[in-house]
Design a protein around this motif. Sequence first.
Motif, mmCIF file in Angstrom:
data_model
loop_
_atom_site.group_PDB
_atom_site.id
_atom_site.type_symbol
_atom_site.label_atom_id
_atom_site.label_comp_id
_atom_site.label_asym_id
_atom_site.label_seq_id
_atom_site.Cartn_x
_atom_site.Cartn_y
_atom_site.Cartn_z
ATOM 1 N N LEU A 66 -4.399 0.115 -5.987
ATOM 2 C CA LEU A 66 -2.851 0.839 -6.309
ATOM 3 C C LEU A 66 -2.892 2.040 -7.915
ATOM 4 C CD1 LEU A 66 -0.812 -1.241 -5.160
ATOM 5 C CD2 LEU A 66 -0.389 0.342 -4.066
ATOM 6 N N GLY A 67 -3.160 1.691 -8.531
ATOM 7 C CA GLY A 67 -2.921 2.219 -9.908
ATOM 8 C C GLY A 67 -1.777 1.817 -10.519
ATOM 9 N N ASP A 68 -1.275 2.489 -11.250
ATOM 10 C CA ASP A 68 0.341 2.310 -12.427
ATOM 11 C C ASP A 68 1.550 1.963 -11.373
ATOM 12 O OD1 ASP A 68 -1.542 2.064 -14.732
ATOM 13 O OD2 ASP A 68 -0.511 4.091 -15.397
ATOM 14 N N VAL A 79 5.629 1.248 -10.268
ATOM 15 C CA VAL A 79 6.283 1.698 -10.802
ATOM 16 C C VAL A 79 7.262 0.756 -9.606
ATOM 17 C CG1 VAL A 79 4.866 3.425 -11.912
ATOM 18 C CG2 VAL A 79 5.749 3.894 -9.927
ATOM 19 N N PHE A 80 7.485 0.621 -9.065
ATOM 20 C CA PHE A 80 8.101 0.235 -7.640
ATOM 21 C C PHE A 80 7.965 -0.966 -7.049
ATOM 22 C CE2 PHE A 80 11.130 0.992 -4.458
ATOM 23 C CZ PHE A 80 11.837 0.730 -4.551
ATOM 24 N N VAL A 81 8.804 -2.185 -6.878
ATOM 25 C CA VAL A 81 8.389 -3.100 -5.883
ATOM 26 C C VAL A 81 9.769 -3.366 -5.567
ATOM 27 C CG1 VAL A 81 7.874 -5.822 -5.825
ATOM 28 C CG2 VAL A 81 6.703 -4.297 -7.941
ATOM 29 N N GLU A 82 9.766 -2.850 -3.587
ATOM 30 C CA GLU A 82 11.099 -3.682 -3.072
ATOM 31 C C GLU A 82 10.841 -4.741 -2.114
ATOM 32 O OE1 GLU A 82 14.070 -0.686 -0.724
ATOM 33 O OE2 GLU A 82 11.920 -1.130 0.037
ATOM 34 N N THR A 134 7.563 -3.854 -0.501
ATOM 35 C CA THR A 134 7.304 -2.633 -0.819
ATOM 36 C C THR A 134 6.176 -2.442 -1.314
ATOM 37 O OG1 THR A 134 8.215 -0.530 -0.833
ATOM 38 C CG2 THR A 134 6.663 -1.063 1.323
ATOM 39 N N GLU A 150 4.777 0.163 -5.559
ATOM 40 C CA GLU A 150 4.011 1.432 -4.831
ATOM 41 C C GLU A 150 3.858 1.754 -6.461
ATOM 42 O OE1 GLU A 150 7.006 4.941 -3.660
ATOM 43 O OE2 GLU A 150 8.559 3.114 -3.003
ATOM 44 N N SER A 151 2.776 2.332 -6.188
ATOM 45 C CA SER A 151 2.417 2.901 -7.630
ATOM 46 C C SER A 151 2.335 4.687 -7.572
ATOM 47 C CB SER A 151 0.731 2.540 -7.746
ATOM 48 O OG SER A 151 0.031 4.267 -6.582
ATOM 49 N N VAL A 152 2.575 5.223 -9.192
ATOM 50 C CA VAL A 152 2.890 6.323 -9.123
ATOM 51 C C VAL A 152 2.124 7.038 -8.168
ATOM 52 C CG1 VAL A 152 2.705 8.931 -10.872
ATOM 53 C CG2 VAL A 152 2.275 6.274 -11.435
ATOM 54 N N LYS A 153 1.191 7.132 -7.546
ATOM 55 C CA LYS A 153 0.497 8.208 -6.222
ATOM 56 C C LYS A 153 0.541 7.390 -5.082
ATOM 57 C CE LYS A 153 -2.051 10.864 -5.781
ATOM 58 N NZ LYS A 153 -1.456 11.898 -6.031
ATOM 59 N N ALA A 154 0.854 5.916 -4.642
ATOM 60 C CA ALA A 154 0.487 5.334 -3.727
ATOM 61 C C ALA A 154 1.959 3.875 -2.568
ATOM 62 C CB ALA A 154 -0.657 5.075 -3.449
ATOM 63 N N VAL A 155 2.465 4.405 -1.999
ATOM 64 C CA VAL A 155 3.394 3.819 -0.695
ATOM 65 C C VAL A 155 1.937 2.512 -0.204
ATOM 66 C CG1 VAL A 155 4.874 2.898 0.093
ATOM 67 C CG2 VAL A 155 5.105 5.207 -0.773
ATOM 68 N N ASN A 188 11.853 -5.898 -10.974
ATOM 69 C CA ASN A 188 12.869 -5.210 -10.906
ATOM 70 C C ASN A 188 12.458 -3.799 -12.064
ATOM 71 O OD1 ASN A 188 13.829 -5.457 -8.519
ATOM 72 N ND2 ASN A 188 15.707 -6.440 -8.822
ATOM 73 N N GLU A 222 -7.774 9.097 -10.860
ATOM 74 C CA GLU A 222 -7.383 8.892 -12.669
ATOM 75 C C GLU A 222 -8.670 8.121 -12.659
ATOM 76 O OE1 GLU A 222 -4.276 5.261 -12.313
ATOM 77 O OE2 GLU A 222 -4.842 4.896 -10.794
ATOM 78 N N ARG A 242 17.580 2.830 -6.532
ATOM 79 C CA ARG A 242 16.767 2.407 -6.487
ATOM 80 C C ARG A 242 15.916 2.853 -5.419
ATOM 81 N NH1 ARG A 242 13.705 -1.702 -8.480
ATOM 82 N NH2 ARG A 242 13.321 -2.662 -6.396
#
Lengths: 129, 380
Positions: free
Chosen positions: A35-37, A39-42, A58, A60-65, A84, B39, B306
């Motif tokens: 995934l890479g960095d 930035v979001f977890v739901e 879900t 989410e990284s910067v690039k992908a969901v 969060n 990257e 969010r």
Amino acid sequence: MAYPADLKYTKEHEWIKVEGDTGIIGITDHAQKALGDIVFVELPKPGATLTQGKSLGTVESVKAVSDIYAPASGTVTEVNQELNTAPEKVNADPHGAWMLKVKLSNPGEVKNLLSAADYEKFVAEEDGH
Amino acid sequence: MSSTPDDSTAVIRKTALNAVHRKLGAKMVDFNGWDMPVEYPAGLIAEHLAVRSGVGIFDVSHMGDIRVSGRQALPAVQHITMNDASKLQLGQCQYSAMLYPQGTFVDDVIVHRFGENDFFFVINAGTREKDIAWVRENTRSFDCKVEHLSDDFTQIAIQGPRGVDVLQKLTDADLSKVKFYWFTRGTVCGLQDILIARTGYTAEDGFEIYVPTDTATSERVWNEVLAAGKEFGVLPCGLGARNTLRLEGKLALYGHEISDSITVWEAGLDRWLKMDKAEFIGRRSLERQQTDGVTRTLVGLEMIERGIGRDGYKVLDENGKQIGQVTSGSYAPFLKKNIDLAYVPLSHAKVDAVVGVEIRGNAVKAKVVPTPFYKRPKRS
């Protein structure tokens, strides 16, 4: 990174640690790397019902969901709220940064999952190594 | 480059630096038919921040290049672009675009003026073949030569406030004399007469250099830039950071904010549209649209609740009805916010207007904010 032997793994790259009838769920090192960095977890709320193999949330990284699939069925008892505000913990410590604690409705299901050694082999094949 | 220029999608193309990216451990992706680094092991966020605070380098050799030269090159360029190329001095560049008769985009370009009648266009990777065909067809009645030079250059972008310090170590050209959106020529890494432009796609100061495309030279220059940048904490940066950097700066991406179905007025790029110059392709439609006014416009959104609105997600009104679409959306690493560019009707385009972005079936609140989201600080 070594895959801890006390966890069980899915082919969708989640892990689960079973303690009695409680399952602790997260995503694997392979998943976070792919995934890479992050930035979001739901994640679902406590009380939500999970079904093995079905999407539970879900990441989410910067690039992908990416969907997170339930490694086992059960009822959510606790959510790691820290993710969060600090989702990057999943990158830093994927096998420590748990997402959900679940009261398992059918602990026997976990037998379908991969051992650390088998998961490692599966990932190596997926990477084409 | 290892592939032929007009072989559009059949073969995955590689830049001369492909092996270098792999050796550095880059994650590679297919971008418009190009095998490109998305990257490196430092990660997208670290790369993004390196460019904002120090320096990062990018292989952007997939970008295309067209040279238009000859007796009527200026009128030809004026005919096919929306900005006023006659205002360019020698050594200056301008942001511009080639338009369809409908006032929509063939592509956006940077036009460099090499000589009185000698222009160099830098174009997008995904539109190379379309662009060169368009330029050839629409300059046919002018006395000028059109050359497709896309495969003649390894293009390396050295971006960030310390980019100037890194490149100055490698060139005899006095970079302090080269203003933003100007270029010069000089010796770089021992290579003579190299095009050095103070341009980029990061909303940051920086340079783009154009060196010969053979693998040995390309690799040597890349490695020398990395070595020269070490003291400034340089990072190699992939397309992932390139995208988030340009998004923070509200720089348009073809196929997203601009396309063959979006007009200059809608995209809000009229600052680079010169209606007072002579005839050019698209002008007549743009005049009519100027009188009629637009019904939708590009705005910046910041998520209030969010969630991350992504490319293609629906924008909803207060009743949950679709009113627009996100063209680009991401977590913004420098701003540490979730931001979007989106087309919305004028009724929802004012700063602070609240809209919904549909994320996995839910309307997640966002508000219109001023753009660009990020503006680089003035440095002396």
